[in-house]
Design an enzyme around this catalytic site. Sequence first.
Site, mmCIF file in Angstrom:
data_model
loop_
_atom_site.group_PDB
_atom_site.id
_atom_site.type_symbol
_atom_site.label_atom_id
_atom_site.label_comp_id
_atom_site.label_asym_id
_atom_site.label_seq_id
_atom_site.Cartn_x
_atom_site.Cartn_y
_atom_site.Cartn_z
ATOM 1 N N ARG A 146 0.805 -0.983 -0.110
ATOM 2 C CA ARG A 146 -0.144 0.075 0.188
ATOM 3 C C ARG A 146 1.034 1.129 -0.055
ATOM 4 N NH1 ARG A 146 -4.244 0.603 5.021
ATOM 5 N NH2 ARG A 146 -2.264 1.639 5.929
ATOM 6 N N HIS A 178 3.779 -1.106 8.581
ATOM 7 C CA HIS A 178 2.642 -1.400 8.840
ATOM 8 C C HIS A 178 2.132 -2.483 8.309
ATOM 9 C CE1 HIS A 178 -1.267 -0.079 10.059
ATOM 10 N NE2 HIS A 178 -1.833 -0.021 8.945
ATOM 11 N N CYS A 326 -33.623 3.817 6.097
ATOM 12 C CA CYS A 326 -33.820 5.314 5.161
ATOM 13 C C CYS A 326 -32.895 6.300 5.468
ATOM 14 C CB CYS A 326 -35.155 5.798 5.518
ATOM 15 S SG CYS A 326 -36.501 4.491 5.530
ATOM 16 N N MET A 327 -32.560 7.405 4.834
ATOM 17 C CA MET A 327 -31.691 8.441 4.963
ATOM 18 C C MET A 327 -31.711 9.031 6.263
ATOM 19 S SD MET A 327 -30.948 12.078 2.982
ATOM 20 C CE MET A 327 -30.663 11.429 1.261
HETATM 21 C C1 PLP Z 1 -4.531 3.448 10.833
HETATM 22 C C2 PLP Z 1 -3.121 3.278 11.306
HETATM 23 C C3 PLP Z 1 -3.000 2.673 12.455
HETATM 24 C C4 PLP Z 1 -3.802 2.141 13.676
HETATM 25 O O1 PLP Z 1 -4.326 0.896 13.296
HETATM 26 P P1 PLP Z 1 -5.435 0.296 14.263
HETATM 27 O O2 PLP Z 1 -5.661 -1.094 13.563
HETATM 28 O O3 PLP Z 1 -6.614 1.051 14.270
HETATM 29 O O4 PLP Z 1 -4.677 0.257 15.444
HETATM 30 C C5 PLP Z 1 -1.529 2.496 12.664
HETATM 31 N N1 PLP Z 1 -0.601 2.943 11.654
HETATM 32 C C6 PLP Z 1 -1.136 3.389 10.529
HETATM 33 C C7 PLP Z 1 -0.045 3.544 9.509
HETATM 34 C C8 PLP Z 1 -2.553 3.540 10.132
HETATM 35 O O5 PLP Z 1 -2.947 3.948 9.061
#
Ligand code: PLP
Length: 391
Positions: A146, A178, A326-327
């Site tokens: 990503r 991440h 609904c909305m």
């Molecule tokens: C959103 C995010 C987090 C937090 O993730 P959680 O699963 O909500 O703990 C940590 N690091 C990055 C880069 C994120 O985008």
Amino acid sequence: MSEPIPMPRIELPPGLPSAAVIDLDAIADNVRALRSHAPKAQLMAVVKADAYGHGLVPSARAALAGGAAWLGTAQITEALALRAAGIQAPVLSWLTVPGDRFQQAIQQNIDLGVSAGWALTEIAAAAREAGTPARVQLKVDTGLNRNGCTLDDWPQLIEDALKLQAEGLISVVGAFSHFVSADAPGDPVNVEQLANFVAALDQAHTAGARFEVRHMANSPATLTNPAAHFDLVRPGLAVYGLSPLAGREPAEFGLRPAMNLLGRVTNVKKVAAGQGISYGHTYTTGEDTSVAVIPLGYGDGIPRHASSSGPVQIAGQQYRIAGRVCMDQFVLDLGPAGLDKIEAGDTAVLFGSAAGQPSAQDWADAAGTINYEIVTRVAARVPRLYVSDQR
Ligand SMILES: *Cc1c(COP(=O)(O)O)cnc(C)c1O
């Protein structure tokens, strides 16, 4: 014997059609609990997307009160909003675009996540304009595919960053990555990613980088994977008291939900057996019954996918949505006795933190999504109200 600690009052103030009541003490306590899961690391509370729908600034303050040392946002605008509110804690913002507000970020002492060479170039130019070096944290893609710099491009990014550091334009203060599947602790991809991250850190160290903070752990890794804690953990969801692990309750980790989504019954009436309810008549009453109308709909972030399934508690009893969301509203089938038990003005709990109340996870199950989305999508029309026993 110490006095019992009174629970903050979670209630819908008179006259309001709906509210998300946010328990700030829960946020602070959740941060304390998360720190005990990662005692050697600092904690960055992730407050992106309006603190997962809980309200950016009050949630950030509560997380800091609970011991968060850092705050994390996706967009620079979110980080600038924290500074505008007077919050001085370290902030990292990691999802930037060409032409972004880099100069303001640098002037406001916001750390910038860098995933690509274009960002280094723009940040260095902004730092020159600002007359202040930018604080930069380099993001390496260890497998998510990503954001983040690829492992192939990492040596070049390090070299370019260290060159700009030598020129006095940036300080390279952190490195991070991440996880793909931290919510599946047994998945071998977790081991692979950790190995990739450690190798990337070694490469950077050999090239001369000295990081203040190295970090990788989101909520599930904070709770289940000590090897991923490094200098800093970076939980979001768990800060708000929701479980990131399927089938595991927040309480198992010492967490409690901070958001209580409440609506007020606007109308209760009889409907005969065999009648269709709401648009398209997708739900048909099975007997002579009564229904309640709740003034929350997809305009408030209630998923339309929860039609005929979302759970709602009124006066201690649980009902399900009857027919389409609904909305602005949806309908509950209360059964024949509903008119005796429920009246206009009663409070409906869509999800809450008290025992027996439906949870954001129940709504996620009903709508075929995840608890993250249920709280984050609560729309701006729903006022956020804050409760706390701290003074
Ligand atoms: C959103 C995010 C987090 C937090 O993730 P959680 O699963 O909500 O703990 C940590 N690091 C990055 C880069 C994120 O985008």
